[in-house]
Structure formats: C-alpha cells, structure tokens
Design a protein around this motif. Structure first.
Motif, PDB file in Angstrom:
ATOM      1  N   TYR A 114      -3.346  12.855  -1.100  1.00 60.34           N
ATOM      2  CA  TYR A 114      -2.281  12.330  -0.248  1.00 60.34           C
ATOM      3  C   TYR A 114      -2.745  11.028   0.411  1.00 60.34           C
ATOM      4  CZ  TYR A 114       0.487  11.359   3.795  1.00 60.34           C
ATOM      5  OH  TYR A 114       1.221  10.688   4.738  1.00 60.34           O
ATOM      6  N   ASP A 116      -5.012   8.940  -0.648  1.00 65.00           N
ATOM      7  CA  ASP A 116      -5.095   7.898  -1.674  1.00 65.00           C
ATOM      8  C   ASP A 116      -3.709   7.338  -2.007  1.00 65.00           C
ATOM      9  OD1 ASP A 116      -7.849   8.191  -1.819  1.00 65.00           O
ATOM     10  OD2 ASP A 116      -7.782   9.476  -3.601  1.00 65.00           O
ATOM     11  N   THR A 117      -2.743   8.229  -2.152  1.00 59.43           N
ATOM     12  CA  THR A 117      -1.378   7.808  -2.460  1.00 59.43           C
ATOM     13  C   THR A 117      -0.807   6.978  -1.312  1.00 59.43           C
ATOM     14  OG1 THR A 117      -1.046   9.777  -3.810  1.00 59.43           O
ATOM     15  CG2 THR A 117       0.941   8.646  -3.036  1.00 59.43           C
ATOM     16  N   GLN A 118      -1.075   7.415  -0.088  1.00 61.79           N
ATOM     17  CA  GLN A 118      -0.574   6.694   1.077  1.00 61.79           C
ATOM     18  C   GLN A 118      -1.242   5.324   1.193  1.00 61.79           C
ATOM     19  OE1 GLN A 118       2.022   7.961   3.079  1.00 61.79           O
ATOM     20  NE2 GLN A 118       2.024   5.781   3.521  1.00 61.79           N
ATOM     21  N   ARG A 119      -2.532   5.267   0.930  1.00 70.65           N
ATOM     22  CA  ARG A 119      -3.255   3.991   0.955  1.00 70.65           C
ATOM     23  C   ARG A 119      -2.623   3.017  -0.041  1.00 70.65           C
ATOM     24  NH1 ARG A 119      -7.607   5.844  -0.490  1.00 70.65           N
ATOM     25  NH2 ARG A 119      -8.532   6.265   1.531  1.00 70.65           N
ATOM     26  N   ALA A 120      -2.335   3.500  -1.239  1.00 71.51           N
ATOM     27  CA  ALA A 120      -1.725   2.644  -2.267  1.00 71.51           C
ATOM     28  C   ALA A 120      -0.346   2.140  -1.813  1.00 71.51           C
ATOM     29  CB  ALA A 120      -1.614   3.407  -3.585  1.00 71.51           C
ATOM     30  N   ALA A 121       0.435   3.000  -1.187  1.00 72.63           N
ATOM     31  CA  ALA A 121       1.752   2.590  -0.687  1.00 72.63           C
ATOM     32  C   ALA A 121       1.611   1.537   0.410  1.00 72.63           C
ATOM     33  CB  ALA A 121       2.522   3.806  -0.163  1.00 72.63           C
ATOM     34  N   HIS A 122       0.643   1.730   1.297  1.00 74.01           N
ATOM     35  CA  HIS A 122       0.406   0.748   2.356  1.00 74.01           C
ATOM     36  C   HIS A 122      -0.012  -0.598   1.762  1.00 74.01           C
ATOM     37  CE1 HIS A 122       0.922   3.741   5.412  1.00 74.01           C
ATOM     38  NE2 HIS A 122       0.424   2.968   6.370  1.00 74.01           N
ATOM     39  N   ARG A 124       0.693  -1.790  -1.209  1.00 73.05           N
ATOM     40  CA  ARG A 124       1.865  -2.409  -1.842  1.00 73.05           C
ATOM     41  C   ARG A 124       2.728  -3.111  -0.790  1.00 73.05           C
ATOM     42  NH1 ARG A 124       1.928   2.164  -4.910  1.00 73.05           N
ATOM     43  NH2 ARG A 124       3.475   3.176  -3.599  1.00 73.05           N
ATOM     44  N   ARG A 125       2.965  -2.406   0.309  1.00 79.43           N
ATOM     45  CA  ARG A 125       3.800  -2.990   1.372  1.00 79.43           C
ATOM     46  C   ARG A 125       3.115  -4.205   1.994  1.00 79.43           C
ATOM     47  NH1 ARG A 125       8.312  -4.872   2.835  1.00 79.43           N
ATOM     48  NH2 ARG A 125       8.854  -4.572   5.004  1.00 79.43           N
ATOM     49  N   GLU A 128       3.786  -7.135  -0.184  1.00 77.99           N
ATOM     50  CA  GLU A 128       5.154  -7.621   0.011  1.00 77.99           C
ATOM     51  C   GLU A 128       5.255  -8.460   1.287  1.00 77.99           C
ATOM     52  OE1 GLU A 128       7.425  -4.027   0.181  1.00 77.99           O
ATOM     53  OE2 GLU A 128       7.182  -3.602  -1.957  1.00 77.99           O
ATOM     54  N   LEU A 151       0.155  -1.826   9.592  1.00 75.68           N
ATOM     55  CA  LEU A 151      -0.357  -1.264   8.344  1.00 75.68           C
ATOM     56  C   LEU A 151      -1.883  -1.305   8.298  1.00 75.68           C
ATOM     57  CD1 LEU A 151       2.269  -2.725   5.871  1.00 75.68           C
ATOM     58  CD2 LEU A 151       2.021  -0.328   6.537  1.00 75.68           C
TER      59      LEU A 151
END
Length: 174
Positions: A114, A116-122, A124-125, A128, A151
């Motif tokens: 979780y 790792d997935t959250q880190r990747a989403a952060h 990406r944002r 942007e 972030l």
C-alpha cells in the motif's frame, strides 16, 4: 474553502451578477472543480435570506432577470472576520493514509505494498504539479507549490512509516 464566504469576498470587491461570480470563482478558486450554477444561486439566496447580501439592480436577461448582488454590512463584517481568523492547521492527526496503513496491518494485509502504491501515486501527482509550475500562470504556480509541499510532507511520512512498520504492526496486533 467555503463557497459562501468566497462569494461574499468577491461581492465585497464589487457588486456582481451570479454569472460573474461563478466565472471569477472558477477562474481563481475552482481549479478543475467548477462551481455549479445551481450552487451559486442557492448560496446567494441563503446569503440574501441571512441579510449578508441584497439584490441591487435587476435587468432583463435572455432567460431569467439578471440580478446584481450587493454585500451588506453584515456580510462585509463576516468576510473581515473570516479573513483575519487563522485556518485550522492541516493535516489532521488522523489521516486516510494512516488509517489505511493501520487497517492493513490489523487485517494482516501487505501495508508495504500500500505504501509503495501510494508513493507512486504521490510521485505521479508531483510530476503533474511540476509541469503546471513550468507552464502555468502565477495563480496556478502558487497552488502547485502548495500541493507539492504537502505531497513532499506525505512522502516523508510514507518513508518514515515504512521504516516503522514492524513496530507499528506489533502495536496494532497485540
């Protein structure tokens, strides 16, 4: 951000029609979340009911009559009070990130994945927002800075939490 107080602030600047208020709100505060017309007019109705605005000039329009709203002394006092009060410091101590990590540990699910997935989403944002900083107007750049700083703080928390998962697992699963 509270829509009623923001609309009052825009009206303190100058009397305006609902259409103009929506346009200015969307331009400066909407950022991907435009204010629905219905919300503008229902908010203006409540503000009028509460004595914070009055209807000034009324002119015929293509549809309904165009009403120009004017802030009252009561409304101006509320804006003044709102602008001088500090905003509640964020984030709150109980965040969604924290809740998900603790629940994952309690339910014997992979909290590391979780994070790792959250880190990747952060990340990406953050990319942007960095692009917005490169190509955006000043208002957009300042909002992107605000988002990036939050972030970055979340990423530091994610790293620290990842290092403490074993201890946290023991604390939540006795």
């Amino acid at each position: 951000m509270t829509v009623p107080l923001t609309l009052l602030g825009l009206l303190e600047r100058e009397p305006s029609h609902g259409y103009d208020l929506k346009r200015d709100y969307d331009t400066f505060f909407g950022r991907g979340r435009p204010l629905p017309y219905g919300q503008v007019y229902s908010t203006l109705s409540r503000l009028a009911r509460d004595g914070k605005v009055v209807v000034g000039d009324v002119a015929p329009g293509a549809g309904p009559d165009r009403k120009r709203y004017v802030i009252t002394d009561v409304g101006a006092t509320e804006v003044e009070h709102w602008l001088t009060e500090p905003v509640e410091p964020e984030p709150h101590l109980q965040t969604v990130l924290f809740t998900k990590v603790v629940l994952a540990l309690m339910l014997d699910r992979p909290a590391e994945e979780y994070l790792d997935t959250q880190r990747a989403a952060h990340l990406r944002r953050m990319r942007e927002l960095t692009e917005i900083k490169r190509s955006g107007e000043l208002v957009d750049v300042m909002l992107a800075d605000h988002g990036l700083y939050h972030l970055e703080a979340d990423l530091r928390w994610i790293e620290t939490t990842g290092a403490r998962l074993d201890a946290l697992r023991k604390a939540v699963r006795p």
